[in-house]
Structure formats: C-alpha cells, structure tokens
Design an enzyme around this catalytic site. Sequence first.
Site, PDB file in Angstrom:
ATOM      1  N   ASP A  46      95.167  12.222 -87.212  1.00 45.25           N
ATOM      2  CA  ASP A  46      94.256  13.114 -86.787  1.00 45.25           C
ATOM      3  C   ASP A  46      94.880  13.729 -85.523  1.00 45.25           C
ATOM      4  O   ASP A  46      94.595  13.760 -84.276  1.00 45.25           O
ATOM      5  CB  ASP A  46      92.888  12.456 -87.347  1.00 45.25           C
ATOM      6  CG  ASP A  46      92.107  13.606 -86.692  1.00 45.25           C
ATOM      7  OD1 ASP A  46      92.546  14.743 -86.497  1.00 45.25           O
ATOM      8  OD2 ASP A  46      90.854  13.986 -86.653  1.00 45.25           O
TER       9      ASP A  46
ATOM     10  N   TYR B  70      88.814  31.602 -88.674  1.00 44.30           N
ATOM     11  CA  TYR B  70      90.544  30.845 -89.149  1.00 44.30           C
ATOM     12  C   TYR B  70      92.078  31.975 -88.283  1.00 44.30           C
ATOM     13  O   TYR B  70      92.418  31.628 -87.554  1.00 44.30           O
ATOM     14  CB  TYR B  70      90.578  30.952 -90.608  1.00 44.30           C
ATOM     15  CG  TYR B  70      91.738  30.788 -91.177  1.00 44.30           C
ATOM     16  CD1 TYR B  70      92.858  29.999 -90.610  1.00 44.30           C
ATOM     17  CD2 TYR B  70      92.711  32.732 -91.462  1.00 44.30           C
ATOM     18  CE1 TYR B  70      94.431  29.444 -90.988  1.00 44.30           C
ATOM     19  CE2 TYR B  70      94.241  32.244 -92.312  1.00 44.30           C
ATOM     20  CZ  TYR B  70      94.725  31.183 -91.456  1.00 44.30           C
ATOM     21  OH  TYR B  70      96.133  31.124 -91.519  1.00 44.30           O
TER      22      TYR B  70
ATOM     23  N   LYS C  56      94.407  31.657 -85.118  1.00 47.12           N
ATOM     24  CA  LYS C  56      96.393  31.732 -84.875  1.00 47.12           C
ATOM     25  C   LYS C  56      96.278  32.941 -84.079  1.00 47.12           C
ATOM     26  O   LYS C  56      97.083  32.475 -82.981  1.00 47.12           O
ATOM     27  CB  LYS C  56      97.247  32.785 -86.619  1.00 47.12           C
ATOM     28  CG  LYS C  56      96.425  31.342 -87.577  1.00 47.12           C
ATOM     29  CD  LYS C  56      97.405  30.464 -88.074  1.00 47.12           C
ATOM     30  CE  LYS C  56      97.873  29.754 -89.209  1.00 47.12           C
ATOM     31  NZ  LYS C  56      97.514  27.772 -88.573  1.00 47.12           N
TER      32      LYS C  56
ATOM     33  N   SER D 265     100.333  33.301 -89.135  1.00 49.60           N
ATOM     34  CA  SER D 265      99.264  34.295 -90.221  1.00 49.60           C
ATOM     35  C   SER D 265      99.229  35.891 -89.846  1.00 49.60           C
ATOM     36  O   SER D 265      99.346  36.513 -88.307  1.00 49.60           O
ATOM     37  CB  SER D 265      98.701  33.855 -90.205  1.00 49.60           C
ATOM     38  OG  SER D 265      98.005  35.327 -91.116  1.00 49.60           O
TER      39      SER D 265
HETATM   40  N1  UFG Z   1      91.253  38.302-104.615  1.00 52.54           N
HETATM   41  C1  UFG Z   1      91.213  38.335-106.182  1.00 52.54           C
HETATM   42  N2  UFG Z   1      90.351  37.407-106.833  1.00 52.54           N
HETATM   43  C2  UFG Z   1      90.700  36.051-105.838  1.00 52.54           C
HETATM   44  C3  UFG Z   1      91.266  35.767-104.820  1.00 52.54           C
HETATM   45  C4  UFG Z   1      91.720  36.986-104.276  1.00 52.54           C
HETATM   46  O1  UFG Z   1      90.784  39.973-105.880  1.00 52.54           O
HETATM   47  O2  UFG Z   1      89.995  35.114-106.803  1.00 52.54           O
HETATM   48  C5  UFG Z   1      91.868  38.875-104.095  1.00 52.54           C
HETATM   49  C6  UFG Z   1      91.961  39.992-102.568  1.00 52.54           C
HETATM   50  O3  UFG Z   1      90.448  40.127-102.751  1.00 52.54           O
HETATM   51  C7  UFG Z   1      92.940  39.727-102.124  1.00 52.54           C
HETATM   52  C8  UFG Z   1      93.886  40.091-102.857  1.00 52.54           C
HETATM   53  O4  UFG Z   1      93.410  39.207-104.004  1.00 52.54           O
HETATM   54  O5  UFG Z   1      92.762  41.439-101.869  1.00 52.54           O
HETATM   55  C9  UFG Z   1      95.168  38.786-102.282  1.00 52.54           C
HETATM   56  O6  UFG Z   1      93.586  37.317-101.639  1.00 52.54           O
HETATM   57  P1  UFG Z   1      94.407  36.020-101.300  1.00 52.54           P
HETATM   58  O7  UFG Z   1      93.137  35.173-100.729  1.00 52.54           O
HETATM   59  O8  UFG Z   1      95.786  35.583-101.946  1.00 52.54           O
HETATM   60  O9  UFG Z   1      95.056  36.545 -99.936  1.00 52.54           O
HETATM   61  P2  UFG Z   1      94.692  36.779 -98.439  1.00 52.54           P
HETATM   62  O10 UFG Z   1      95.078  38.557 -98.482  1.00 52.54           O
HETATM   63  O11 UFG Z   1      92.731  37.257 -98.251  1.00 52.54           O
HETATM   64  O12 UFG Z   1      95.009  36.059 -97.184  1.00 52.54           O
HETATM   65  C10 UFG Z   1      96.294  35.718 -97.015  1.00 52.54           C
HETATM   66  C11 UFG Z   1      96.234  34.621 -96.350  1.00 52.54           C
HETATM   67  C12 UFG Z   1      95.292  33.859 -94.994  1.00 52.54           C
HETATM   68  C13 UFG Z   1      95.018  34.514 -94.479  1.00 52.54           C
HETATM   69  C14 UFG Z   1      94.724  36.084 -94.665  1.00 52.54           C
HETATM   70  C15 UFG Z   1      95.172  37.199 -93.753  1.00 52.54           C
HETATM   71  O13 UFG Z   1      96.478  33.700 -97.857  1.00 52.54           O
HETATM   72  O14 UFG Z   1      95.896  32.116 -94.985  1.00 52.54           O
HETATM   73  O15 UFG Z   1      96.182  36.592 -95.463  1.00 52.54           O
HETATM   74  O16 UFG Z   1      94.807  38.577 -94.615  1.00 52.54           O
HETATM   75  F1  UFG Z   1      94.223  34.686 -93.440  1.00 52.54           F
END
Ligand code: UFG
Length: 338
Positions: free
Chosen positions: A55, A147, A151, A122
């Site tokens: 850790d 989170y 970063k 990120s």
């Molecule tokens: N989405 C859905 N349904 C789900 C999951 C996601 O519709 O069950 C959509 C979200 O609304 C978003 C897209 O899919 O529009 C992508 O979502 P993700 O959660 O896969 O990815 P994010 O763009 O939200 O997140 C990523 C990284 C994070 C980071 C973030 C910053 O996973 O670590 O980008 O924008 F912080």
Amino acid sequence: MVTGGCGYIGSHTVVALIENGFEVLILDDLSNSNKEVLDRIKTITGTRPKLLEVDLKNSFLCDNMFCYNKNIEAVIHFAAHKAVSESVEKPLMYYHNNLYALINVLVAMEKYNINNFIFSSSATVYGNPEILPITEQNKTQRPFSPYGNTKKVAEEIIADITNSNKDFTAISLRYFNPIGAHDSGQLGELPNGIPNNLMPYITQTAVGVRETLSVFGNDYPTKDGTPIRDYIHVIDLAEAHVIAVQRLLENKQETSFETFNLGTGNGYSVLEIINTFQKVINQKINYTITERRPGDVPILYSDIAFAKEKLGWVAKRNLENMISTAWKWEQNYRQEQN
Ligand code: UFG
C-alpha cells in the site's frame, strides 16, 4: 517500476514493456486487481514479472520498496482509485489514496535519486473544453469529480518538482477513453462490481451478466443526442508508455515536464458504440435511454498532432478491433469462471 501494474492499463503496459526488453517490478495493493494477472502476463510474454504487494499510502513501506530495489531506472505510476462516482461520494478517500501514494513515490524517488517518472493522467483535466479537438495547449479546468481533480493536482505537484529539481524529468500521459483488450483474450478490463464505464457495461450486458444497459441521456448537442468520446485501444496506450519511458531514458525530452494527449482523434457517440458493437458481435443488446449522468460533458476528443510529432506515436487500432478484443476477453473470462 510499475505501480498499479496489475490493473487494466498497467497490466497491458507491463506486457508491452516486457516485449520491449524491459525488466519490470510491479507494486500493487491489489485493491482493484488480482494476482492471477501475473499468470496471464506469463502466458502472453513467457515472463512472470515480480510483484510486491504494498500500500503506497504507507510512506515507510513505500520507502522500503525503493531501498531494497536499487536498480530502478524509471517509474510508471498507475496506482490510483479511478471510479468517478465513488470519488464524488468519498472525496477524502480519493485525495488520500491518490495523492499520498503519489507523494510517497516522489519522495522516495528523490531520496534514491531516480529521475524518470511517467504519470497516468486523464483528459478529465480539460473539464468541458471550449475548443475541439483538444490540444495540450487547451486550458485545464477544475475537473467535475474529486477523482479528476486528483489527476489535475498531481500534475501540478509534478510540475513543481520538475521546476525545483533540475535532474528530475516527467511525462504526463492524458488518456481519453481506453477500451479493448489483449488480442490473446488473456488480459482485459475487469471492473469490481457494477461497471461505471461504457464498454465493460456493454460486454457484460451482451454476455448476460447485466440485464440492460442504460444510455445516460440523448439530449446532448451532438449528432444523435448522446455524448461523444475518443475511444482508444488499451494496447495503443500501452505502446505509448513504452515510447515515453524510452524518451526519458534516452534524454530526448525537450522540457523537464512534458504532457501528451493519448487518443485517436476520432469521436464516437454512445449510440455509435452500441451499434458498432452489435454489428461486430452480430448480436443485439438490451439498452434503454435514461437520465443524463451528472458530470458528463457532451464532447471530448483529442488532437493527436503533438504526440505524433514528439513521440512518433499514433494509435493504430480501429474501433472494430477495440470492440472485438473487449468481447473476446469478456467471453474468455466468463468461460474460465464456469
Ligand atoms: N455511458 C452510458 N452508460 C453507461 C456508462 C457510460 O451511457 O452505463 C456513457 C456516458 O454517459 C458517457 C460515455 O458513455 O457519455 C462514456 O462513459 P465512460 O464512463 O465509459 O467514460 P467517461 O468519458 O465518463 O470517463 C472517462 C474515464 C474517466 C475519466 C473521464 C473524464 O473513464 O477515468 O473519462 O471525462 F475521468
């Protein structure tokens, strides 16, 4: 030294490092990963990397890792919590874990005179960008989640250190949306519990572990109303880390702290991802449109010119490949469990 080397991006990077002749030492607390990843890495590369279970929030233990491993030339720091919504509920846990671990590693690096550092950052540091595609010159903004803020703050800490210690060099890699898995089907994303991210939710729905995928909102200002992201294959991302380490070891960096966007430059909407997935695996998945998810921005995609020019790196794998490898991994993993 690869902290968080048993995790999703970490483990793929360890494979790429071994394939490029590096000797890798993994530090991981296994809080969101599993030791069996080492067997998987061995199956792929023929080498089982050494793991020290630790850790890194504990400064004494962190120091020991460096004290007893004197030949470390560079550190790639992945170890961090990464669930956006969990960080909103438990901000202190995120600041404590992500920043203590980072600071302990940096303190030990200074003490033992290790000067090459790669940080796992990120695209979240750009907030909701005014200018697209996003270049490294885009202003960073306060991210929407604790989170994300870990970063951003981490990058600021690293910048201060590179300013004060002329020997210390660092590269921050700002990932867009990593998806996909190793071609072998041996390694992939394995989120704890209910997936937060789109691709593992889709593959788990297709394989029958989840019933219905929720599409979070279809009233965004995009072509089909669903948010647009720059999805990048995790293997392309892993290869960028190898190039970044080599850049530091060969003293090729132009400034003591460089930041690079890692994306493909292509934006796909959530519905485009679902439709392509259905086409690639030739199977329908259940999905329903629901409310927007708090904190989601409409459009994020990267300008890839800087990484191409300076690192000589471009993502090579297309969306179909990202999807088919993610699917292969999901199926393999579920079969193994039966
Ligand atoms: N989405 C859905 N349904 C789900 C999951 C996601 O519709 O069950 C959509 C979200 O609304 C978003 C897209 O899919 O529009 C992508 O979502 P993700 O959660 O896969 O990815 P994010 O763009 O939200 O997140 C990523 C990284 C994070 C980071 C973030 C910053 O996973 O670590 O980008 O924008 F912080």
